[in-house]
Design a protein around this motif. Structure first.
Motif, short mmCIF file in Angstrom:
data_model
loop_
_atom_site.label_atom_id
_atom_site.label_comp_id
_atom_site.label_asym_id
_atom_site.label_seq_id
_atom_site.Cartn_x
_atom_site.Cartn_y
_atom_site.Cartn_z
N GLU A 67 12.45 -5.14 -16.02
CA GLU A 67 13.03 -5.84 -17.17
C GLU A 67 14.27 -6.62 -16.73
O GLU A 67 15.19 -6.06 -16.16
N THR A 68 14.24 -7.94 -17.00
CA THR A 68 15.38 -8.81 -16.74
C THR A 68 15.51 -9.75 -17.93
O THR A 68 14.74 -9.68 -18.90
N ALA A 69 16.47 -10.64 -17.85
CA ALA A 69 16.64 -11.63 -18.92
C ALA A 69 15.41 -12.51 -19.07
O ALA A 69 15.15 -13.07 -20.14
N ALA A 70 14.62 -12.61 -18.00
CA ALA A 70 13.42 -13.45 -18.04
C ALA A 70 12.26 -12.77 -18.75
O ALA A 70 11.24 -13.41 -19.04
N GLY A 71 12.40 -11.46 -19.02
CA GLY A 71 11.32 -10.76 -19.71
C GLY A 71 10.96 -9.44 -19.05
O GLY A 71 11.71 -8.92 -18.21
N ARG A 72 9.81 -8.92 -19.44
CA ARG A 72 9.38 -7.60 -18.97
C ARG A 72 8.00 -7.70 -18.34
O ARG A 72 7.09 -8.34 -18.88
N THR A 73 7.84 -7.09 -17.16
CA THR A 73 6.53 -7.05 -16.51
C THR A 73 6.18 -5.60 -16.20
O THR A 73 7.06 -4.76 -16.02
N GLU A 74 4.89 -5.31 -16.14
CA GLU A 74 4.44 -3.97 -15.80
C GLU A 74 3.17 -4.08 -14.97
O GLU A 74 2.28 -4.87 -15.28
N GLU A 75 3.12 -3.26 -13.92
CA GLU A 75 1.94 -3.28 -13.06
C GLU A 75 1.69 -1.88 -12.52
O GLU A 75 2.63 -1.13 -12.24
N THR A 76 0.42 -1.53 -12.38
CA THR A 76 0.02 -0.25 -11.80
C THR A 76 -0.59 -0.50 -10.44
O THR A 76 -1.41 -1.41 -10.27
N TYR A 77 -0.19 0.31 -9.46
CA TYR A 77 -0.57 0.08 -8.07
C TYR A 77 -1.48 1.18 -7.55
O TYR A 77 -1.69 2.21 -8.19
N GLY A 78 -2.02 0.97 -6.39
CA GLY A 78 -2.80 1.99 -5.69
C GLY A 78 -1.90 2.89 -4.87
O GLY A 78 -0.67 2.80 -4.91
N ARG A 79 -2.54 3.75 -4.10
CA ARG A 79 -1.79 4.74 -3.34
C ARG A 79 -2.56 5.12 -2.08
O ARG A 79 -3.77 5.26 -2.11
N ASP A 80 -1.84 5.30 -0.98
CA ASP A 80 -2.44 5.80 0.25
C ASP A 80 -2.44 7.32 0.24
O ASP A 80 -1.46 7.95 -0.20
N ASP A 81 -3.52 7.90 0.72
CA ASP A 81 -3.65 9.36 0.80
C ASP A 81 -2.92 9.87 2.03
O ASP A 81 -3.11 9.35 3.14
N LEU A 82 -2.08 10.89 1.85
CA LEU A 82 -1.26 11.37 2.96
C LEU A 82 -2.07 12.06 4.05
O LEU A 82 -1.69 12.02 5.22
N THR A 83 -3.16 12.70 3.68
CA THR A 83 -4.01 13.33 4.70
C THR A 83 -4.66 12.28 5.58
O THR A 83 -4.66 12.38 6.82
N GLU A 84 -5.21 11.24 4.98
CA GLU A 84 -5.80 10.15 5.75
C GLU A 84 -4.75 9.47 6.63
O GLU A 84 -5.02 9.12 7.79
N ASN A 85 -3.55 9.30 6.08
CA ASN A 85 -2.49 8.66 6.84
C ASN A 85 -2.12 9.49 8.08
O ASN A 85 -1.92 8.95 9.18
N LEU A 86 -2.06 10.81 7.91
CA LEU A 86 -1.73 11.68 9.04
C LEU A 86 -2.81 11.63 10.12
O LEU A 86 -2.50 11.59 11.32
N LEU A 87 -4.06 11.61 9.72
CA LEU A 87 -5.14 11.53 10.70
C LEU A 87 -5.16 10.16 11.38
O LEU A 87 -5.46 10.05 12.58
#
Length: 403
Positions: free
Chosen positions: A291-311
């Motif tokens: 949120e800023t003076a220009a307005g409000r934005t919202e977005e939902t993101y993905g996620r990396d799996d920590l087990t896969e990242n460790l491997l």
């Protein structure tokens, strides 16, 4: 956990890479999450769950028939060779000895949060990890969120102006049954062994860890001071309603206002307070609102799996998302909580109970507004003049300074 997904190519295995041999220590509690994730990864050909260890046997059908079952890690390691990964998802007070045992093998280590129950154990674990040369991933799953890169980008672009402070707000409901589920629940220690099962160090530890990560406070050298103000409405040893105020080495204030004595559970969030706006990260949902003076934005993101990242770290040298070293700042917070005076009981006049029997849960009067004010003003409950805090005889802050 929201709409979490894995990045293409983030997995550990490929068509030409053999499945990683995995052992899971702890198949109940949060261990069930790992069982489901390993089932997914095994179906994809990335891993093979070859053994599990737990003094309480797994439920029928909970583990693959091909996985051997042992009562403890020592028995598992004596009988199992060539492990690529050991996952530890056991009670907090067991983390240190189990992690050290795992690091004595050739396997990488995935250790659930909090890493260990004292700064001394953390330092021992860091030394063992450095000597072994193995990767150690700490189970702060929120740090795999792609929203964190978006946060970095908006800060670099000056979208919300100069970052002036960060707050973490968590208000959950936990009933009496929550504290009866295990002998260590709500304990500071058991028979002289540290547990530190408080609101900021276990149920809402992700709020603290995520706020620290966004602030750039990863290692022990990134934190200048930690102040704690700890309270409890439940009949427990540890805190269930607290303010943790941190100042980074760069001078940025971080205030974590947390409770498990709310009237209803709300998704926790981390707020970035900028000179020209705010950004709010709901870390369990990977959702970012700006949120800023220009307005409000919202977005939902993905996620990396920590087990896969460790491997992937093991096979290709991919950097760890939530490394042991980078949990050092969080461990300073845990140490401040561990060494703080006993949590102050909240006057029962300011606590109401909702529900019956073991389903009953404590609700601290006005806690929602108190958490909001604490985060916005970077103030403790006593500084806000709350009646149950100001009246507490030992509500002064315990300060842990890191030179």
């Amino acid at each position: 956990m929201g709409t979490a997904t894995e990045t293409a190519g983030s997995g550990a295995g490929t068509a030409t890479t053999p499945a990683a041999r995995v052992a899971l220590v702890g198949v109940h509690g949060f261990g069930t999450h790992h069982l489901r994730n390993l089932e997914r990864l095994q179906a994809a050909g990335s891993v093979e769950l070859v053994a599990v260890a737990d003094p309480q046997p797994p439920a029928p059908g909970a583990v693959p028939p091909s996985a051997a079952v042992y009562p403890g890690l020592d028995d598992l390691l004596k009988a199992t060779r060539d492990l690529d990964l050991v996952i530890v998802a056991t009670p907090i007070q067991t983390h240190a000895p189990l992690a050290l045992a795992a690091l004595a093998t050739d396997a990488e280590l995935y250790l659930e949060k909090p890493p260990v129950a004292s700064l001394a154990d953390f330092n021992r674990l860091c030394e063992a990890a450095a000597a072994s040369g193995r990767g150690v991933q700490i189970g702060f799953q929120s740090l795999g969120s792609h929203a964190l890169k978006a946060v970095e980008d908006l800060l670099a672009a000056g979208t919300i102006g100069t970052l002036q402070g960060i707050s973490a707000t968590g208000r959950w409901v936990r009933d009496r049954a929550y504290y009866k589920r295990s002998r260590w629940a709500g304990k500071r220690s058991i028979n002289g062994v540290d547990v530190v099962d408080g609101v900021a160090t276990n149920p809402l530890a992700h709020a603290v860890a995520t706020a620290l990560h966004i602030a750039g406070a990863r290692t022990t050298t990134d934190v200048a001071s930690v102040e704690t103000e700890l309270y409890r409405a439940n009949d427990i040893e540890s805190d269930d309603t607290s303010v943790i105020r941190i100042r980074t080495a760069a001078g940025l204030p971080i205030t974590c206002a947390l409770t498990i004595c709310a009237s209803e559970s709300v998704e926790p969030y981390v707020t970035l307070q900028g000179s020209n706006g705010t950004a709010v990260f709901h870390y369990t949902e990977d959702r970012l609102t700006v949120e800023t003076a220009a307005g409000r934005t919202e977005e939902t993101y993905g996620r990396d799996d920590l087990t896969e990242n460790l491997l992937a770290h093991r096979s290709r040298g991919v950097p760890l998302i939530s490394s042991l070293e980078d949990s050092g700042a969080f461990m300073l917070v845990l140490e401040a909580v561990r060494t703080a005076p006993l949590p102050t009981p909240i006057d029962p006049a300011y606590v109401r109970w909702e529900g019956e029997g073991d389903a009953a849960h404590a609700v601290v009067a006005g806690i929602e507004e108190a958490l909001d004010q604490a985060g916005r003003q970077h103030a403790t409950f006593s500084e806000l003049g709350l009646p149950w805090a100001a009246a507490a005889p030992d509500a002064s802050m315990s300060v842990k300074r890191v030179e």
